[in-house]
Design a protein around this motif. Structure first.
Motif, PDB file in Angstrom:
ATOM      1  N   MET A  88       0.831  -1.203   0.000  1.00  0.00           N
ATOM      2  CA  MET A  88       0.000   0.000   0.000  1.00  0.00           C
ATOM      3  C   MET A  88       0.865   1.252   0.000  1.00  0.00           C
ATOM      4  O   MET A  88       0.507   2.267  -0.610  1.00  0.00           O
ATOM      5  N   ALA A 103       0.846   4.155  -2.804  1.00  0.00           N
ATOM      6  CA  ALA A 103       0.665   5.558  -2.445  1.00  0.00           C
ATOM      7  C   ALA A 103       1.652   6.464  -3.171  1.00  0.00           C
ATOM      8  O   ALA A 103       1.420   7.660  -3.300  1.00  0.00           O
ATOM      9  N   GLU A 147      -6.786   5.907  -3.740  1.00  0.00           N
ATOM     10  CA  GLU A 147      -7.158   6.607  -2.498  1.00  0.00           C
ATOM     11  C   GLU A 147      -8.279   5.897  -1.745  1.00  0.00           C
ATOM     12  O   GLU A 147      -8.455   6.112  -0.556  1.00  0.00           O
ATOM     13  N   ILE A 148      -9.040   5.068  -2.459  1.00  0.00           N
ATOM     14  CA  ILE A 148     -10.090   4.288  -1.792  1.00  0.00           C
ATOM     15  C   ILE A 148      -9.556   2.925  -1.374  1.00  0.00           C
ATOM     16  O   ILE A 148      -9.861   2.404  -0.297  1.00  0.00           O
ATOM     17  N   ILE A 205      -6.372   1.957  -0.646  1.00  0.00           N
ATOM     18  CA  ILE A 205      -5.313   1.909   0.371  1.00  0.00           C
ATOM     19  C   ILE A 205      -5.864   1.899   1.798  1.00  0.00           C
ATOM     20  O   ILE A 205      -5.473   1.035   2.601  1.00  0.00           O
ATOM     21  N   PRO A 206      -6.753   2.811   2.202  1.00  0.00           N
ATOM     22  CA  PRO A 206      -7.206   2.772   3.601  1.00  0.00           C
ATOM     23  C   PRO A 206      -7.966   1.495   3.920  1.00  0.00           C
ATOM     24  O   PRO A 206      -7.852   0.977   5.039  1.00  0.00           O
ATOM     25  N   LEU A 207      -8.698   0.962   2.947  1.00  0.00           N
ATOM     26  CA  LEU A 207      -9.446  -0.269   3.223  1.00  0.00           C
ATOM     27  C   LEU A 207      -8.493  -1.439   3.451  1.00  0.00           C
ATOM     28  O   LEU A 207      -8.696  -2.250   4.364  1.00  0.00           O
ATOM     29  N   LEU A 212      -5.416  -1.194   4.524  1.00  0.00           N
ATOM     30  CA  LEU A 212      -4.740  -0.971   5.810  1.00  0.00           C
ATOM     31  C   LEU A 212      -5.609  -1.458   6.959  1.00  0.00           C
ATOM     32  O   LEU A 212      -5.135  -2.110   7.894  1.00  0.00           O
ATOM     33  N   ILE A 213      -6.907  -1.132   6.892  1.00  0.00           N
ATOM     34  CA  ILE A 213      -7.816  -1.566   7.960  1.00  0.00           C
ATOM     35  C   ILE A 213      -7.878  -3.092   8.007  1.00  0.00           C
ATOM     36  O   ILE A 213      -7.820  -3.712   9.078  1.00  0.00           O
TER      37      ILE A 213
END
Lengths: 506, 174
Positions: free
Chosen positions: A223, A227, A397-398, A400-402, A404-405
């Motif tokens: 990720m 980025a 941008e959508i 990567i955070p998912l 990571l979680i």
């Protein structure tokens, strides 16, 4: 008689799988997940496996193994879609597919290329599975001759060979491997029960679990790489990617020689630890060019290029070549196999001849599940081309955070420990910079998995040998392995030196 | 010492981290009982030798060329080239910013989960993430709301295993 036993085992395994609707549903879920993650560039089966392994605790071990392999194999199907449609390989194994797949898409034959790719993956994967099923039990009988000294050398060879064949310099690969070994020593000592390298932290007494470390090194670091680059903005051109799919499927059977040869190349390369799918698919592609009666058409939309690449890609992967050293020796054939090995360890299964001989039912059920998954993957890939192609366009941008979680969730789920989440984050940052500067993360991960095996075997052999080191250097198998290790380490440098010497003389 | 350009600082930091690992190893190993030390002592010399080789590669002057600045591992689109790969530049500008922000948000996620638990913490992190990237659309808002709800339904209702509730909840429960 041997073939009859194998056939009987596979049929029995198919009965287990097909007779249980939950098993079928689990495999289908694995295939869909694998197809989607394989199709999204930057993801791949490794991330899905690292996140999902901790969540498979309630599953039966044989089903969990089949699930992991289904994800791994389905990813090799799914990576064809972005390679053909957007000239962006979903994983490294489909890089060669893009060379001829994308030009075909530009000629309005995207469906044709995708059909050929899917069927080539199916045939190649099944050839790989068939040969593995026949070869692995036979090889296991010989691996039974291995004792603790041989297992120690095999663990060291596993780490060293990955360092030699991985990207970057050998020295850096070995540094990464040795640091991985060090990390595996943290926690309670196997022999004395004393704590090592814990600095008084209670959380470190159980050691650094390799699953959170792998979540960091593979998922989080990937990720971080995503980025740093723009992605997900590719647009599907005004083309119907489903037109001509069946014609493409039939094309595979019009090139049987290419398909079988590519599958065998993939199987052989996949069995070499560290070689990887990319090497297998490119080698197969180049061989197809060399043996073709019309090599000038390659690179301009030659379907044989797609077939060669995809057949090798699947034959080398989770159900084929890479499984051979993983199951017989406990040495992962690739980084994906390292995760499969981690999954086996998570479910309390020790890979090696004991698994093959004493848990034969489980092994055959695993292969049966893989065969069922291959059929599912073919259907899913042909039917879900359009939705999967849309999934490729998810912006980073959508995504990567998912991810990571999910990675933190996977890390926490293992031992319900916040410390493991911290380990994931730290190893994610470390993994990014390691990859950037040429330190192989695969070496580190392998060393973390093989470290305890190496240490346990070392001390067993040391005690069997009457507290003398000579046992490591006097048994014939140990000597053979040591010679192999030296040749593997020194061989490439000697070869380069001789090549340059010959060139200078010329 | 070779000029420590910004391009090589990362390599130097990484070697320092590895060096710290190995120094810790060598210092701590002396306090182990003999039985536990053997393998550690066998491995110690190669670790030191290899680290010295890699340190020399960083420290000693070398020919300045584009190929020497970074050891690339893969091309941007995930493809891998066989043989020699071309050098690529250090992440700079938008790429470095993206990297820095993502690392920072990783710490934010850890902090949010530690303080507020998985459900609320993941929602907070998504809110912060999309605020940072100024990307509030219908889709991203739906994701921010749906993700914690989905986690709650999955881990509290479907698989009633429960996730970490957060330090603040523990404080309030005391």
């Amino acid at each position: 008689m041997y073939f009859l036993n194998v056939f009987e085992g596979v049929i029995h395994g198919l009965g287990w799988i097909l007779g249980d609707p939950t098993a079928v549903a689990v495999l289908l879920g694995g295939v869909i997940v694998g197809t989607v993650v394989g199709a999204i560039p930057g993801l791949g089966s490794k991330i899905a496996l690292t996140i999902l392994i901790p969540l498979t605790g309630p599953m039966a071990p044989y089903l969990a193994l089949a699930f992991f392999l289904a994800i791994s194999e389905a990813a090799s199907f799914g990576d064809t879609i972005p390679a053909v449609l957007f000239r962006t390989p979903g994983t490294a194994g489909s890089a060669a597919t893009a060379i001829d797949g994308y030009p075909l898409a530009q000629q309005g034959k995207a469906g044709y290329a995708l059909g050929a790719g899917a069927m080539a993956s199916f045939v190649g994967g099944n050839i790989g599975i068939l040969i593995s099923i026949l070869f692995i039990p036979w090889l296991a009988e010989y691996v039974l001759l291995f004792g603790p000294p041989e297992y120690f050398w095999m663990a060291i060879i596993g780490i060293s060979i990955i360092a030699v064949v991985s990207k970057g310099s050998i020295a850096k690969g070995l540094v990464a491997g040795l640091v991985g070994l060090f990390i595996s020593f943290i926690g309670y000592d196997l022999v004395t029960g004393k704590t090592r390298f814990t600095f008084g932290f209670m959380y470190m007494e159980d050691g650094i679990d390799f699953m959170p470390a792998m979540l960091g090194l593979f998922a989080v670091s990937e990720m971080l790489k995503l980025a740093t680059r723009r992605g997900g903005a590719t647009q599907l051109e005004n083309t119907d990617p489903t037109r001509g799919v069946w014609k493409g499927c039939l094309e595979v059977f019009r090139h049987p020689g290419t398909t079988v040869r590519s599958s065998l190349i993939g199987l052989f390369i996949g069995a070499i630890p560290g070689a990887g799918k990319a090497v297998a698919s490119f080698l197969s592609y180049l061989t197809a060019i060399r043996t073709s009666s019309h090599p000038e058409t390659f690179g301009k939309g030659e379907v044989e290029g797609v077939i060669a690449s995809e057949a090798a890609n699947n034959a080398s992967g989770g159900g084929g070549g890479a499984l051979i050293p993983t199951l017989t020796l406990g040495i992962p054939g690739s980084s994906g196999m390292a995760l499969i090995l981690a999954g086996m360890t998570f479910h309390g299964i020790r890979s090696g001849p004991s698994f093959i001989i004493f848990e034969a039912d489980m092994m055959y059920a695993m292969f049966a599940g893989l065969i069922v998954a291959m059929f599912m993957a073919l259907v899913v890939n042909l039917v879900l081309i359009k939705p999967v192609a849309k999934a490729v366009q998810i912006p980073n941008e959508i995504l990567i955070p998912l991810i990571l979680i999910m990675a933190f969730l996977g890390a926490y789920a293992l031992r319900s420990s916040i410390f493991d989440m911290g380990v994931t984050l730290v190893f994610g940052i470390l993994g990014y910079f390691m990859d950037r500067y040429g330190y192989s993360t695969v070496c580190m991960v392998l060393a973390m998995i093989l470290g305890p095996i190496a240490e346990e075997s070392f001390f067993q052999a040391y005690k069997i040998g009457g507290r003398s080191f000579s046992i490591f250097f006097t048994r014939p198998l140990s000597i053979a392995l040591l010679v192999f290790l030296v040749i593997a380490m020194v061989g490439p440098s000697v070869y380069q030196y001789l090549k340059q010497a010959v060139r200078r003389e010329a | 010492m070779a000029r420590a350009t910004p391009a090589r600082w990362g390599e130097i930091i990484l070697l320092t981290v590895f060096g710290a690992f190995i120094a810790t190893f060598l210092i701590d190993v002396r306090h182990l009982p003999m039985e536990g030390k053997i393998l550690s002592y066998v491995l110690a010399p190669p670790m030191v030798i290899f680290l010295l080789i890699c340190t020399a590669a960083v420290v000693l002057p070398r020919k300045k060329s584009a190929e020497n600045d970074y050891l690339p591992t893969e091309l941007g689109n995930g493809a891998v080239e066989l043989g020699e790969t071309p050098a690529k530049k250090a992440p700079a500008g938008p790429a470095a910013l993206g990297l820095g922000r993502t690392i920072a948000m990783g710490f934010v996620l850890f902090g949010c989960i530690y303080l507020f638990g998985f459900y609320f913490g993941s929602g907070l992190m998504l809110l912060a993430w999309f605020a940072l990237f100024r990307r509030f659309t219908v889709a991203t808002t739906a994701i921010t709301v749906a993700t914690p709800l989905l986690l709650y339904v999955l881990f509290e209702q479907v698989m009633p295993v429960g996730l970490y509730e957060g330090y603040i909840v523990h404080l309030l429960q005391r």
